[in-house]
Structures are given as C-alpha cells and as structure tokens.
Design an enzyme around this catalytic site. Sequence first.
Site, PDB file in Angstrom:
ATOM      1  N   LYS A 194       0.804  -1.222   0.000  1.00 44.53           N
ATOM      2  CA  LYS A 194       0.000   0.000   0.000  1.00 44.53           C
ATOM      3  C   LYS A 194       0.839   1.274   0.000  1.00 44.53           C
ATOM      4  CE  LYS A 194      -3.885  -2.067  -0.308  1.00 44.53           C
ATOM      5  NZ  LYS A 194      -3.926  -3.346   0.361  1.00 44.53           N
TER       6      LYS A 194
ATOM      7  N   SER B 198     -10.833  -3.161   2.555  1.00 44.68           N
ATOM      8  CA  SER B 198     -10.169  -4.332   3.123  1.00 44.68           C
ATOM      9  C   SER B 198     -11.161  -5.182   3.920  1.00 44.68           C
ATOM     10  CB  SER B 198      -9.053  -3.873   4.055  1.00 44.68           C
ATOM     11  OG  SER B 198      -8.259  -2.938   3.384  1.00 44.68           O
TER      12      SER B 198
ATOM     13  N   CYS C 283     -13.669  -7.161   2.923  1.00 45.04           N
ATOM     14  CA  CYS C 283     -15.078  -7.123   2.515  1.00 45.04           C
ATOM     15  C   CYS C 283     -15.373  -8.101   1.383  1.00 45.04           C
ATOM     16  CB  CYS C 283     -15.475  -5.713   2.089  1.00 45.04           C
ATOM     17  SG  CYS C 283     -15.453  -4.542   3.430  1.00 45.04           S
TER      18      CYS C 283
ATOM     19  N   LYS D  27     -13.113  -9.177  -1.103  1.00 42.65           N
ATOM     20  CA  LYS D  27     -12.392  -8.957  -2.365  1.00 42.65           C
ATOM     21  C   LYS D  27     -11.659 -10.220  -2.808  1.00 42.65           C
ATOM     22  CE  LYS D  27      -9.063  -5.381  -3.464  1.00 42.65           C
ATOM     23  NZ  LYS D  27      -8.264  -5.590  -2.254  1.00 42.65           N
TER      24      LYS D  27
HETATM   25  C1  SPV Z   1      -5.611  -4.328   3.015  1.00 44.36           C
HETATM   26  O1  SPV Z   1      -5.687  -4.083   4.231  1.00 44.36           O
HETATM   27  O2  SPV Z   1      -6.314  -3.753   2.179  1.00 44.36           O
HETATM   28  C2  SPV Z   1      -4.670  -5.341   2.532  1.00 44.36           C
HETATM   29  C3  SPV Z   1      -3.595  -5.740   3.391  1.00 44.36           C
HETATM   30  O3  SPV Z   1      -4.764  -5.751   1.417  1.00 44.36           O
HETATM   31  S1  SPV Z   1      -2.502  -4.457   3.699  1.00 44.36           S
HETATM   32  O4  SPV Z   1      -2.933  -3.295   2.956  1.00 44.36           O
HETATM   33  O5  SPV Z   1      -1.222  -4.910   3.252  1.00 44.36           O
HETATM   34  O6  SPV Z   1      -2.551  -4.240   5.110  1.00 44.36           O
HETATM   35 MN    MN Z   2      -6.030  -4.423   0.212  1.00 45.23          MN
END
Ligand code: SPV
Ligand code: MN
Length: 595
Positions: free
Chosen positions: A230, A271, A273, A275
């Site tokens: 991210k 996150s 939900c 996906k």
């Molecule tokens: C999210 O939380 O959207 C994830 C895991 O995919 S991380 O972003 O790496 O925490």
């Molecule tokens: Mn994610």
Amino acid sequence: MEKYLKLLKTKCNQENYQKLIGLNNPALLDFVGEYVGLCNPLSVFVRSDSAEDAQYIRNKAKELGEEKQLAIGGHTVHFDGPHDQARDKQRTKFLLSKGENLGSDINSIDREKGITEIQGLLKGTMAGKEMFVLFLCLGPIDSDFSIYALQITDSAYVAHSEDILYRSAYEAFKKKESEIEFFRFVHSAGELENNVSKNTDKRRVYIDLCENIVWTTNSQYAGNTVGLKKLALRLAIRKADEKAWLAEHMFVMGIGGVNNRKTYFTGAFPSACGKTSTCMVEGESIVGDDIAYLRKKEGKLFAVNVERGIFGIIRDVNPQNDPLIWQALTTSGEVIFSNVLAKDGIPYWLDDGKVHPDKETDSTIFPHPNARYTIRLKTLKNCDPKLENPEGVEVKGIIYGGRDSQAWPSIFESFDWKHGLITIAASLESETTAATLGKQGVRKFNPMANLDFLSIPLERYIKNYLQFAKDLAHPPAIFGVNYFLRNENGDYLSAIEDKRVWLKWMELRVHKEIEAIESPIGFLPRYEDLKRLFKQVLGKDYSESNYQKEFNLRIDENLAKVERIIEIYKTKVADAPKILFEILEEQKKRLQEKN
Ligand code: SPV
Ligand code: MN
C-alpha cells in the site's frame, strides 16, 4: 560517492559488494550508502534474482526467529506484536511541501519536520542487524505498466514476503543502469523484544511524493512495512495522476461464459469485505487480488496485477467457503502464516472449521481477526495464464462492493459509466473491519475503496476518472455488489457462495445477453435469470421470496444514503465536480418519486 563505496565495502562481503557495483548506477549506490551510514547495520545482503538468494532470505527469517517452521514443508508462521497487526492509518503521513494541499481527509506532516523525525528514528536502528537490499518490479517486468522499486529492510520476514509477492528485478536494474527510475522504500522494525517491534508508539510510515521514498519504522505488520504494497500504491496514484492512467485497490479476474469465452473484470472492495474471496471463487480464474494498474490502449482498457502473490485475510477460510485457498494452505508449498494460533506445528485461525487447542497463556491474542497468509499466485490451479502478460488483460466490467447492512441490493448495474462512477464508486461506504487499527463496524465513506491510499485530493481523483473514459470506445460496465445486506433480525440475506451467481450475471450483462429491470439506482436482475443461474452454477433452488428480500429496493435506505453522500461532497470535499451533484440529485429524485 567515494565515502559510501568505502563504507559499503566494509559492510558487504565481496559477493554482495559486486552485486551492488554491477548495477552501474551511482545514484542508487549513493542511496543505499546513505542508509547504510544512517542505520548502521552489521552487514548488508544484496538480493539478485537467483534461487540461492531467495533461499538465503528464507533461511534468515527462520534463523532470526522471525518465522518458525510449521509441520507442512514450506509453511512458516510469523507473529507481529499485539499492537502491530493492522495498518496504522493515524501514523501514516504524507510529507507536505510548503504550499501543497492534499485535502482535509489526507493525513500529512510538514516535509522538513517529517524527514528530520524519521531520520532521527532510523539513526543506528540496524546496529547488530543485517540489512537486506531488494530490487523488485510492480507489474510484469518489461511492460508499459512496470514500475521498479528498491526495498531496504532489516526484517527477513519483510524481505521474504516481498519475494513471494513481487517480481524480482535485479537483472532489469542491471540492464537499465542509471536510466532506471524507481520507487524507494526503507524499513526498520526498530528495537525488538521477543522478536517483535517494541516501540510501537514510535511507529511511523512517512511518504515523500517529491522523491518517491517511503520510510517505515517500529512496525512489522506487512501492510505498514512491505513497501511495494500500500505504500507503493500511494506513490503510484500520484504517478498515474500525472500520466492519465489509474492505480487502484482492485482485484483482476477472468469470468467464464458461453463457448469458453473469458471476460475480465476488476473489483474494488475495502479491506476485508470479500475482495479476495470473490476473485478466488471456484470455476473462475484469478489474475490478482489486491492492487491493479489500469491503462488505455487503442480505445480499450487493460489491467495488470501489480503483485504476483496474495497477502490475504485467513479468517473464514475453510473448505466450504474457499476450497482453493484452503488447498493452498493445507498442502506443501511456500506459505507464511501470520498472527494465527500455532500449536504443535499446526496453524489455527478464526472460523477455520477446526477444533482449536487451548490457547497458551502467552498467545491469548491469537488468532487475530486480521491474521493473514502469504502465498504465490502461480501455485494456485486457478491462476490465470495471463498473470505475466506485459499487455495485461482487457477489462470489460468493474465491480465495487462494501460492507453495507442496509441499503444496496446484492447486485446491480449502473446506467452508464458516469452514473456508476458517481453513484456506485464515488459513493462507496463500508463498515470498518480489523484490517485497520480502531473500532470495527463503523460506517465509513470509502470512495473506490481507495480512500486510505489517495495521494491526490479526492476531487481530482474523481475528475481523472470522469476524464479517463472519454477515449474508451466502450467504457466498462460498472456494478455494485453487497454481500452484507441483512434482514430485520440481522441475518445476512445472501450465502457466501452466491457471489458465483452474481459473477455469471455480470458476465452476461457485459455481453448484453440478458435483460434487466430498471430501478432508481440502476439495473437489477430479473428473477427468472437468477433462478436459472442459481440452478446452473450452484445446483440451488432460488426462491421468489429470497429474491424479493434481496431485490425489493429499500427506497428509504437508499435515499438516506444518497443524501449522506451529497452532504459529504458538499461539506467535506472542496471543489467536487458539478456533474457529481447533478447525478446524485437525479438519483435522489428517482428515489423520491418511488417513495
Ligand atoms: C488491506 O488491508 O487492504 C490489505 C492488506 O490488502 S494491507 O494493505 O497490506 O494491510
Ligand atoms: Mn487491500
């Protein structure tokens, strides 16, 4: 440069030193040298693309105690500290140059102040430790989508995770020499106690958009530390903004249709939900589960998976819900489990369908609701053959879904691109989950499921989207899904496997092979189509009364929602485009007329 070369020579053995020098890139050497000087590691390991180097990192993770061997070959478990098991939004900040404004929702700190603080925290932080230097690529190597990245970390677990999740690009760096442009990530887990970051109050994730650098300290949780996840998404959103493409929090998947037709979709969900479980359903193929780059070519839309692995939520993975993931997690192959309960070499997690052993006193926090698994996509039998295609896959539909107990029906389609963009994507709301620190179950506005990662003002992001479709010959169809609609007793109205039917319905809609019912919020499925699809896909009888509960549009709730969204854009988003209000007001009017 000279001083760094001397320093690097003392910290690297001959082989690692040669790997660095072989890149023929003075600026890169300077950067690595600067952080060797600042963080003062005992030694430096430089990862080439070789299998031996990959093995070195796996071994280190175990030697250092960051990962422990489980009973099945290739399976290890990693633990983050009790207060370090989710993304820390509060302590993740953009460095803001004077005069720059990212909007009120985006967390930021004055650039100079931030750099001084983070450099202070990194000073000497790797004393006695080994520094790992990795060369990686976001997206397939050597494609228009590729963005290269350098990761520095003192955690073998982070390095190991990145090996599983991203394409190794040492040779690509070598080939391009100093011509290469790349993102830079510097991570230190900080001081450790029982193998976990001790000073989580000093956890920081600071993002510098000017230089494309992100620093993380005092954390191990992959969402804060694995730079290419991210953190890179935030840098990529800025880059995409400049060059008119899109960097999205989206899966990419292929859905099968008649005569072996395969239609590719992307899907954005906040996150935790649904996906990953959507793009991993039985019978379809997965390109990626979390982050996609989207670009146009000759009037068509293409997407790639930025990653090559999954860092997925393990909660609820059991043979019924997720047979394909279950298989990957229960047979030999490379898997890192994190924050599960591990006893006698067996990992346990919430809703795994297993009888759990009594928790040991020192592990009462486990298993965590945000416990995860890290695997390679290639090991899955449903991995799409186009995963490494440098052109990406052509996208015909985009799905948006949130955790909405009240308003949206299980599945619906927008009238057109703009309508979908504004009333579905930019109106996405979701109840919070364990993927981020803080209270759960609170309804939050989360446009495009990408709000947490936006590095440009929201209004600009929406304007880019509106602009984006202008030269597409056939903009993709836009769908909304909601797996979390509940009845008055609080029970969910759809079953976990029903998403397999929704996907087939969307595929048929994209090809205009079935009709739909016009409603104030878009097109809804007809009962007869769903009845047929439920039978065909799941062998289930779908009753008319179920249909009524799921698709009798909840006018009051949808009206309340559109009013909420109008209010947000009026009061919290400076300079939202006029067209956004027009489209939302039209939707409101259609709903009022039905009331
Ligand atoms: C999210 O939380 O959207 C994830 C895991 O995919 S991380 O972003 O790496 O925490
Ligand atoms: Mn994610």
